[in-house]
Write an enzyme that holds these catalytic residues in place. Structure first.
Site, PDB file in Angstrom:
ATOM      1  N   LYS A 101       3.076  -9.534   6.062  1.00 54.64           N
ATOM      2  CA  LYS A 101       3.721  -8.221   5.952  1.00 54.64           C
ATOM      3  C   LYS A 101       3.924  -7.537   7.311  1.00 54.64           C
ATOM      4  O   LYS A 101       4.867  -6.757   7.486  1.00 54.64           O
ATOM      5  CB  LYS A 101       2.896  -7.303   5.039  1.00 54.64           C
ATOM      6  CG  LYS A 101       2.808  -7.764   3.588  1.00 54.64           C
ATOM      7  CD  LYS A 101       4.118  -7.649   2.851  1.00 54.64           C
ATOM      8  CE  LYS A 101       3.955  -7.920   1.355  1.00 54.64           C
ATOM      9  NZ  LYS A 101       5.223  -7.826   0.621  1.00 54.64           N
ATOM     10  N   GLU A 123       5.384   1.770  -0.568  1.00 56.84           N
ATOM     11  CA  GLU A 123       4.549   1.421  -1.713  1.00 56.84           C
ATOM     12  C   GLU A 123       3.697   0.223  -1.327  1.00 56.84           C
ATOM     13  O   GLU A 123       4.007  -0.483  -0.365  1.00 56.84           O
ATOM     14  CB  GLU A 123       5.438   1.071  -2.908  1.00 56.84           C
ATOM     15  CG  GLU A 123       5.960  -0.363  -2.921  1.00 56.84           C
ATOM     16  CD  GLU A 123       6.882  -0.722  -1.766  1.00 56.84           C
ATOM     17  OE1 GLU A 123       6.891  -1.920  -1.383  1.00 56.84           O
ATOM     18  OE2 GLU A 123       7.581   0.172  -1.240  1.00 56.84           O
ATOM     19  N   SER A 388       0.568 -17.091   2.836  1.00 59.37           N
ATOM     20  CA  SER A 388       1.087 -15.781   3.231  1.00 59.37           C
ATOM     21  C   SER A 388       0.023 -14.763   3.628  1.00 59.37           C
ATOM     22  O   SER A 388       0.314 -13.809   4.342  1.00 59.37           O
ATOM     23  CB  SER A 388       1.938 -15.203   2.097  1.00 59.37           C
ATOM     24  OG  SER A 388       1.192 -15.134   0.888  1.00 59.37           O
TER      25      SER A 388
END
Length: 405
Positions: A101, A123, A388
């Site tokens: 991210k 969010e 990830s």
């Protein structure tokens, strides 16, 4: 490579279209006021993404702050436990803040600074996007509001604490199922009230144009690195590529580097407890076309055509739709989308931890589980998994729900 008449040599110049469509998916289904705000973001992004100053600064941040490039690890013991297929992992868990991210959050925050915004809004589900954006906000000296559902706050307490320590304002969302969809609803509402002073940093390749494109572009560093690294390590391309898909940012990041290669690509959705509506969040596997959160894609619907309730053991995957580019690649057959259950995921979580010394995020464990299953079917060859994120955030939840196996 050609699928349904799509030439992947020119794919990234043609998709999305100028108005944000991947075929029939994407677009911008929002109010005129928000459309003006999104147009401002689009203009700013297309200006700075061609700027050597912006590109140079982002590369410096990735190198000196994030810890890129992230490596590829050969999962030798896990591979041997299954058969002859060799498994590899692109280690996005080794990014600063613990997941992929940060790749788009640093880019979005840098864009916010360029635009003169004072605050970033987002969010989060699993909390990794929230932590990454809080990290970026602290780095650039921006205010940060993170909207998070009550259910996810309880499941992801470590990440909630990290966001607060980094200076973010974590806003609890109690409406509806109090998970990721409701957090997106609340963040959009807050952004609509103050778009002149802030930027909504969407956490995946979803939302109105330009976010599906912009987040993909920032995440494409994964695929660019992985392709070069894998060829350097093995002398060839992997036979298969596997990544988990919720909204789909990590998967589009790595998939984008291999779309024009003779590589089988698999997107792995959460089957959860089973195929009944409400027991999973596998929108591409079981959904139909529909509009939510400002974009058209494939989504799970209830009997009234509204977004259906969804479930996943992974907070970052319990979303009733998926990015419009994923829907497009699904329809043309370039990527195969399949689903893996909670039980298979948790088994893979413990196997990777015990055999390789890598504790994955539950989201990433979906990809590991599918790769293990695929390896048994393939008999020989190689599979590259996009790992990830790391599983620190999931420790308390795993121990309380499943114990130590």
């Amino acid at each position: 490579m050609n699928f349904s008449g799509i030439d992947f040599d020119t794919y990234f110049k043609r998709y999305p279209s100028a108005d944000g469509y991947f075929g029939k998916y994407g677009g911008s289904y929002i109010s005129p006021e928000l459309k003006a705000a999104m147009d401002e973001i689009t203009d700013a992004y297309f200006t700075i993404c061609k700027s050597t100053k912006f590109i140079g600064e982002l590369r410096r941040i990735r190198r000196e702050f994030q810890g890129r490039p992230t490596p590829i690890s050969h999962l030798e013991r896990l591979s041997s436990s299954i058969g002859n297929v060799q498994l590899y992992a692109k280690r996005e868990d080794l990014n600063h803040s613990g997941a992929h991210k940060i790749n788009h959050c640093m880019g979005e925050a840098l864009l916010a600074k360029y635009m003169g915004k004072k605050k970033v809004i987002a969010e989060t589900g699993a909390g990794q996007h929230g932590v990454a954006l809080a990290t970026a906000a602290a780095y650039f000296g921006l205010e940060c509001d993170i909207y998070m559902g009550t259910v996810d706050i309880e499941k992801q307490a470590p990440n909630v604490a990290r966001m607060k320590i980094l200076g973010a304002n974590v806003i609890e969302v109690k409406e509806g199922l109090a998970t990721l969809k409701e957090a997106v609803d609340a963040a959009f509402a807050a952004y609509a009230e103050d778009y002149e002073n802030c930027i909504y940093c969407i956490g995946s390749v979803v939302g109105p144009h330009p976010f599906p494109m912009m987040v993909r572009d920032f995440q494409s560093v994964i695929g660019v690195e992985a392709r070069e690294q894998f060829i350097s390590m093995t002398g060839e391309l992997p036979d298969a590529l596997v990544a988990c898909v919720g909204g789909g940012s990590n998967s589009m990041g790595i998939f984008s580097g291999f779309l024009n290669d003779p590589v089988d690509i698999y997107g792995v959705e959460p089957l959860g407890k089973g195929p009944s509506l409400g027991d999973h969040a596998a929108s591409l596997t079981y959904g139909t076309e529909g509009v939510m959160h400002g974009f058209n894609s494939i989504m799970l619907k209830d009997e009234n055509g509204n977004p259906a309730p969804v479930y996943s053991v992974a907070s970052g995957l319990d979303y009733p739709s998926s990015g419009p580019e994923h829907a497009f690649l699904h329809d043309i057959g370039r990527i195969k989308y399949d689903a893996i259950s909670d039980d298979e995921t948790i088994d893979a979580f413990f196997k990777l931890s015990r055999l390789e010394g890598i504790i994955p995020a539950i989201e990433s464990a979906h990809a590991v589980a599918y790769a293990m299953k695929l390896a048994k079917e393939m008999k020989r060859g190689s599979i590259l998994i996009n790992l990830s994120g790391r599983g620190d955030k999931d420790m308390d939840y795993i121990i309380n729900k499943y114990g130590i196996r």
